[in-house]
Design a protein around this motif. Sequence first.
Motif, PDB file in Angstrom:
ATOM      1  N   PRO A  14       0.824  -1.207   0.000  1.00  0.00           N
ATOM      2  CA  PRO A  14       0.000   0.000   0.000  1.00  0.00           C
ATOM      3  C   PRO A  14       0.857   1.256   0.000  1.00  0.00           C
ATOM      4  CG  PRO A  14      -0.900  -1.594   1.525  1.00  0.00           C
ATOM      5  CD  PRO A  14       0.411  -2.150   1.031  1.00  0.00           C
ATOM      6  N   ARG A  15       0.471   2.197  -0.809  1.00  0.00           N
ATOM      7  CA  ARG A  15       1.100   3.504  -0.945  1.00  0.00           C
ATOM      8  C   ARG A  15       2.463   3.453  -1.627  1.00  0.00           C
ATOM      9  NH1 ARG A  15       1.408   6.886   4.279  1.00  0.00           N
ATOM     10  NH2 ARG A  15       1.866   8.484   2.744  1.00  0.00           N
ATOM     11  N   VAL A 436     -11.165  -3.396   3.713  1.00  0.00           N
ATOM     12  CA  VAL A 436     -10.019  -2.583   4.135  1.00  0.00           C
ATOM     13  C   VAL A 436     -10.528  -1.226   4.602  1.00  0.00           C
ATOM     14  CG1 VAL A 436      -7.827  -1.537   3.475  1.00  0.00           C
ATOM     15  CG2 VAL A 436      -8.506  -3.717   2.462  1.00  0.00           C
ATOM     16  N   LYS A 438      -9.504   2.528   5.444  1.00  0.00           N
ATOM     17  CA  LYS A 438      -8.407   3.400   5.010  1.00  0.00           C
ATOM     18  C   LYS A 438      -8.359   4.655   5.876  1.00  0.00           C
ATOM     19  CE  LYS A 438     -10.056   3.387   0.826  1.00  0.00           C
ATOM     20  NZ  LYS A 438     -10.232   3.631  -0.626  1.00  0.00           N
ATOM     21  N   ASP A 440      -5.932   7.369   5.975  1.00  0.00           N
ATOM     22  CA  ASP A 440      -4.767   7.956   5.309  1.00  0.00           C
ATOM     23  C   ASP A 440      -4.707   9.453   5.599  1.00  0.00           C
ATOM     24  OD1 ASP A 440      -4.322   5.464   4.219  1.00  0.00           O
ATOM     25  OD2 ASP A 440      -5.368   5.917   2.347  1.00  0.00           O
ATOM     26  N   SER A 445      -0.484   6.598   7.583  1.00  0.00           N
ATOM     27  CA  SER A 445      -1.496   5.776   6.923  1.00  0.00           C
ATOM     28  C   SER A 445      -1.601   4.461   7.680  1.00  0.00           C
ATOM     29  CB  SER A 445      -1.123   5.509   5.466  1.00  0.00           C
ATOM     30  OG  SER A 445      -2.032   4.595   4.881  1.00  0.00           O
ATOM     31  N   ARG A 447      -4.089   0.957   7.711  1.00  0.00           N
ATOM     32  CA  ARG A 447      -5.156   0.265   6.993  1.00  0.00           C
ATOM     33  C   ARG A 447      -5.393  -1.133   7.582  1.00  0.00           C
ATOM     34  NH1 ARG A 447      -5.107   1.685   0.552  1.00  0.00           N
ATOM     35  NH2 ARG A 447      -5.144   3.966   0.781  1.00  0.00           N
ATOM     36  N   SER A 449      -7.389  -4.611   7.828  1.00  0.00           N
ATOM     37  CA  SER A 449      -8.096  -5.370   6.804  1.00  0.00           C
ATOM     38  C   SER A 449      -8.585  -6.697   7.382  1.00  0.00           C
ATOM     39  CB  SER A 449      -7.187  -5.640   5.605  1.00  0.00           C
ATOM     40  OG  SER A 449      -6.103  -6.473   5.978  1.00  0.00           O
ATOM     41  N   GLU A 496       3.626  -4.414   7.742  1.00  0.00           N
ATOM     42  CA  GLU A 496       2.425  -5.199   7.478  1.00  0.00           C
ATOM     43  C   GLU A 496       2.445  -6.429   8.370  1.00  0.00           C
ATOM     44  OE1 GLU A 496      -0.127  -7.181   3.821  1.00  0.00           O
ATOM     45  OE2 GLU A 496       1.983  -6.671   3.490  1.00  0.00           O
TER      46      GLU A 496
END
Length: 625
Positions: A14-15, A436, A438, A440, A445, A447, A449, A496
């Motif tokens: 992500p990102r 998910v 979000k 941000d 950020s 997230r 999930s 993560e």
Amino acid sequence: MFCFNQLASAQTRPRESGENQEEEKEPQRGGLIDDSTKMVYGPTTTLYFQEKNLRYNNMEKIALDTGLTGFHNFEPVFRNGHKYQGLANIGSAAKPVYYTLPGQIGATSGFSAYDLYYHSPDSMLYFDTKSPYTKLEAFYGGGNRNMLNVAFARNVNPRWNIGFNFNTIKARKTLNPNARDDNMVEQTSYSLHTNYRSKDEKYFLLANFSRMHHKVFESGGIIPPSVDSTSLYFTYEDSKVWLSNSEATDIRQDYHLYHQYNILEEWQVYHVFDKKKQGLSFFSDLTTSDSAYFNYFGLPRMINEDSTYNYHHFSEVRNEAGFKGDFGPVYYNAFVKFRTGKFTSPNFDSEYKFNEVYIGGALRGEINDQWSFEADGEYLIPSGYRINGYFHSPFLDVSYTKASYKPSAMQEMYRGNHYSWTNSFSNIGVDQIKGVIKADFAKISVRPSLTINRVNNYVYFDENQEAAQADGGAFMVIPGITADFTFWKKLRWQSEVIYTAITGDAADAFRIPDLYAWSRLFFDGPMFDDHLYIQFGVEGRYKSSYNAEAYMPATQQFYLQNDFDVYAYPVLDAFVDLRINRTRVLFRYNHLNSGFMERQGYFVTPYYTGLKGSLDLGISWYFFD
């Protein structure tokens, strides 16, 4: 599921996709002349798109990625966050760690161990260039693990572009090489592509041709010390391995055509043509010491006592025709598709043939750039289907998929020197819900999930290395979280974490670690008056211990085993990524913590040790003339 978000040329976290594409100080697409009236070309004047952009009426062209984030993860397994289980070498057999939804609900070959290294037609990039564009990439991994990628594209005229890609892998054996050029993997692949639109922009055509020749000189893994007391696990080049006269080959060739015609401004008709073939072979000289490997498993020799030569061939032709268009903010599509093909082997009594007819369609509604919904589905007559739904908002993404898909051709029928089966399995059923949240912000950020899978009648390879179908189902609950923080403007931390819980009668058919963790801490910023962009830091990964699937080279399949614990072991890498003008350079030291742990090293697959400490170098150039 149809996804209409901004494209990336590779899977990233992500990102990361397109992020950190540092200011190039080059003119925008509309301004190609600098203050000295000199024509200037660069990443912002060379744009690409994929077939799904044209097909789903979301024709957004993307500028080339010049970002550094994740650039040091050059080879495919690293680039995918080590969410593939491989054999610890570039180009070696690999499978997803997590259960993945099928890309095709109809017949497939079932030989997917080298999918990760194939540049398939659906991944093809099509270009619109103001000048000839060339990309050269070279990766020089420690221990002679090398990759070379070349891409070229140019516009013949403003409406017609042509190009090609060329890729090679030459990776020396990490276990028991006999010489500097004693390779485990040798791959040569290439593709040609073109895109064209008519002068009145009513007709569009995309076409490509792809071919891969992928050869692997198999080792069979390290001989267990219980079999040979002089065999040790972490001697790498001096390891004792099972195989030295065995090789596997995967040859693929695809022809692909997509074209459409605008009958009305909001209504188009289209046609897709595919012709694919895949040839799989495995050879082993059983008059050599390699025979001990097959004897260890107690495997019969059903065709030839002196050698094993397994060959299977899968081919298909697909035609799809349909119409699509936009009715205000709503996109619609309907189609009919016909696939025909066969799976053959010199050892088959009869060919495995299939003829498949599909009908399907899609809808997408866009409230604005941030709020949208999508739905699509296809029905394989008389059995087999897939239904997808997707909701996208600034704060929440939710998707649902329900599918019933066929087992692969090789799971249904196989004939080799050591294995033979004929099955009539039921379709595999799956329900998947993913969500998910979000959160941000400018420098933060987060997230969270959640993925929930329910899989019924799953087909896998059991402890006897043969295809089997699970009774009942498996229920997976997979919560996760990704985070990206920026401190003091130039220090970034990305992480993560994924947890997996599996229950149900078929739970044991899935071998997934309970915990996966990944983290990266790095400095990110320009230096020397923005002439140099640099990122440097450390990146770590961790999987909890589990009985990971083992690999059988003769069938090119991963299979269940219950005796080898791929134990938990954190791996730390250090990296430096640089960009000067249009040139990017990477330095990565693998397994930085080697020699500092209680254990001597780690495994990625039973009897295959992970990389030892080594230095990798990579470089990427863009040229625009």
